[in-house]
Design an enzyme around this catalytic site. Structure first.
Site, PDB file in Angstrom:
ATOM      1  CG  HIS A 161     -32.075  -1.299   0.776  1.00  0.00           C
ATOM      2  ND1 HIS A 161     -32.428  -1.529  -0.733  1.00  0.00           N
ATOM      3  CD2 HIS A 161     -33.147  -1.397   1.212  1.00  0.00           C
ATOM      4  CE1 HIS A 161     -33.737  -2.056  -0.945  1.00  0.00           C
ATOM      5  NE2 HIS A 161     -34.171  -1.938   0.291  1.00  0.00           N
ATOM      6  CG  ASP A 214     -40.770 -18.509 -17.700  1.00  0.00           C
ATOM      7  OD1 ASP A 214     -40.861 -18.115 -16.527  1.00  0.00           O
ATOM      8  OD2 ASP A 214     -41.267 -19.627 -17.859  1.00  0.00           O
ATOM      9  CE  LYS A 268     -34.928 -10.620  -3.080  1.00  0.00           C
ATOM     10  NZ  LYS A 268     -34.835  -8.953  -2.895  1.00  0.00           N
ATOM     11  CD  GLU A 270     -34.926  -5.529  -3.568  1.00  0.00           C
ATOM     12  OE1 GLU A 270     -34.117  -5.659  -2.849  1.00  0.00           O
ATOM     13  OE2 GLU A 270     -35.576  -6.518  -4.028  1.00  0.00           O
TER      14      GLU A 270
END
Length: 419
Positions: free
Chosen positions: A372, A274, A258, A84
């Site tokens: 972004h 993990d 998030k 991202e």
């Protein structure tokens, strides 16, 4: 398209290239597709084949370096693996803006993981609960004997919890796993001690597995951003408003958290840990009050500066799994310069706090899309087929137009190539 068959006898026994040939035949991959999968980059096929099942190739994720971080008084470069755009840049910018106030200060609880043993058909659960608690020493001996190497390194069984859920008893083994993530150690202990727990309780053992809600293995980070570094009171107040929104509304909190995990998961992945375990624990911890809330907390100090804190479970290790097997993960740990899992966890939580700061500031000022999408424009240019110097040219044109879309990129690329 429909495949002719998904039943390939002995598929798992083939080499990666032999499996790829089978898949190419069934799925109709052309020579370019086969060549692409055959190139496994800097991971040897034999290593990849030993990590997961039915390997035919690898998926390379961009690896960037976050700069400007000061963590507990130490300058720190941090590898981040993510697909991202703007994630790495966001951490760099957030870290730069709090350097003058000392950067990030972190703290860590002991590396204690929880193994759960489910006991069912217990005839008198409350009576059995006390009986098991009184057998703590016997349970410790069984658990520690399961992993003498862990005990040798200062870890091992630490305590016992027993909960009554209906007619079930849920036994928690609290285990100090030192520099390991700990799943294998605690799972082995749960498997080994389960028959004794069943016998003592008069019930039967069912599930014997770790909990990914590692709420005993917490990492904490805090930092202060001065008003002159972030753009003044209006920016601070806008960020505090954004935080209050996230802390009160689960729909906002999900996106807010998030954003934290954009940074956290990127470092977890880069170091071969993990990501799913860390993410599951983080979101469960965010709901520990019975309502899903922000993982971070934002306030104003006595001088009007913005202060942020992040506390979350961080079950990461330096021993076992991909942290040792994957060469890129090993080199990333070398860049980090960490020798203990605790230090790695502290760094990761600091990155998560930085990521949250950057996202909230963008939302409270220019909006998330401006920065972004400027970075995302390069991805769109690539999707449109731009190559080499064309990528930057097309990306700049998209930003100037304020329309970052593939169809626009394709049109501009066609014009560029006609010149």
């Amino acid at each position: 398209m429909a495949h002719s068959t998904s039943r390939i006898a002995g598929f798992y026994q083939l080499s990666p290239l032999e499996r790829l040939a089978k898949v190419a035949e069934i799925a109709g991959l052309d020579d370019a597709g086969v060549a692409h999968f055959s190139n496994m980059g800097n991971l040897e096929p034999e290593t990849a084949d030993s990590m997961i099942e039915n390997v035919i190739g690898t998926l390379n994720i961009p690896l960037g370096i976050a700069t400007n971080l000061i963590i507990d008084g130490e300058e720190q470069l941090v590898p981040m693996a993510t697909e991202e755009s703007s994630v790495v840049a966001a951490v760099c910018n957030a870290a730069r803006q709090c350097r003058d106030s000392g950067g990030f200060i972190t703290d860590a609880a002991a590396p204690v993981m929880i193994a759960q043993v489910q006991l069912v058909e217990v005839p008198n659960p409350e009576f059995a609960r006390l009986k098991l608690l009184q057998a703590r020493e016997e349970i410790r001996q069984i658990c520690d004997a399961t992993d003498p190497v862990l005990v040798k390194h200062g870890g091992g069984f630490r305590d016992l919890e027993v909960r009554v859920l209906d007619d079930m008893l849920i036994v928690h083994l609290l285990v100090d796993v030192r520099d390991a993530m700990g799943a294998n150690a605690v799972n082995s202990m749960a498997e080994t001690v389960a028959p004794s727990l069943a016998e003592w309780s008069g019930g039967k053992s069912r599930l014997r597995i770790l909990s990914n809600l590692a709420d005993r293995r917490l990492m904490r980070a805090r930092a202060t951003w001065r008003l002159d570094q972030i753009g003044g009171e209006a920016v601070r107040d806008g960020m505090l408003s954004a935080y209050r929104f996230a802390n009160m509304d689960p729909h906002r909190a999900a996106t807010h958290n998030k954003g934290i995990m954009n940074g956290v998961s990127a470092v977890v992945l880069a170091t071969g840990n993990d990501t799913r375990a860390v993410e599951a624990g983080a979101h469960a911890y965010a709901a520990r009050t019975g309502r899903y809330r922000s993982l971070t907390h934002w306030e104003m100090d006595g001088e009007g500066n913005l202060t942020g804190t992040l506390e979350m479970p961080m079950p990461v290790g330096l021993i076992g799994g991909a942290t040792r097997a994957h060469p890129t993960a090993r080199y990333c740990l070398e860049i980090l310069g960490v020798s203990q899992a605790e230090r790695l966890g502290r760094i990761i939580v600091a990155v998560g706090l930085a990521q949250n700061f950057a996202a909230m500031k963008a939302l409270a000022t220019t909006g998330i899309q401006k920065g972004h999408m400027a970075l995302h424009a390069k991805n769109i240019a690539l999707m449109a087929g731009a190559k080499g110097d064309e990528v930057a040219i097309i990306a700049d044109l998209l930003v100037q137009k304020g329309t970052v879309r593939v169809d626009v990129a394709e049109s501009e690329l066609a014009k560029l190539r006609q010149r």
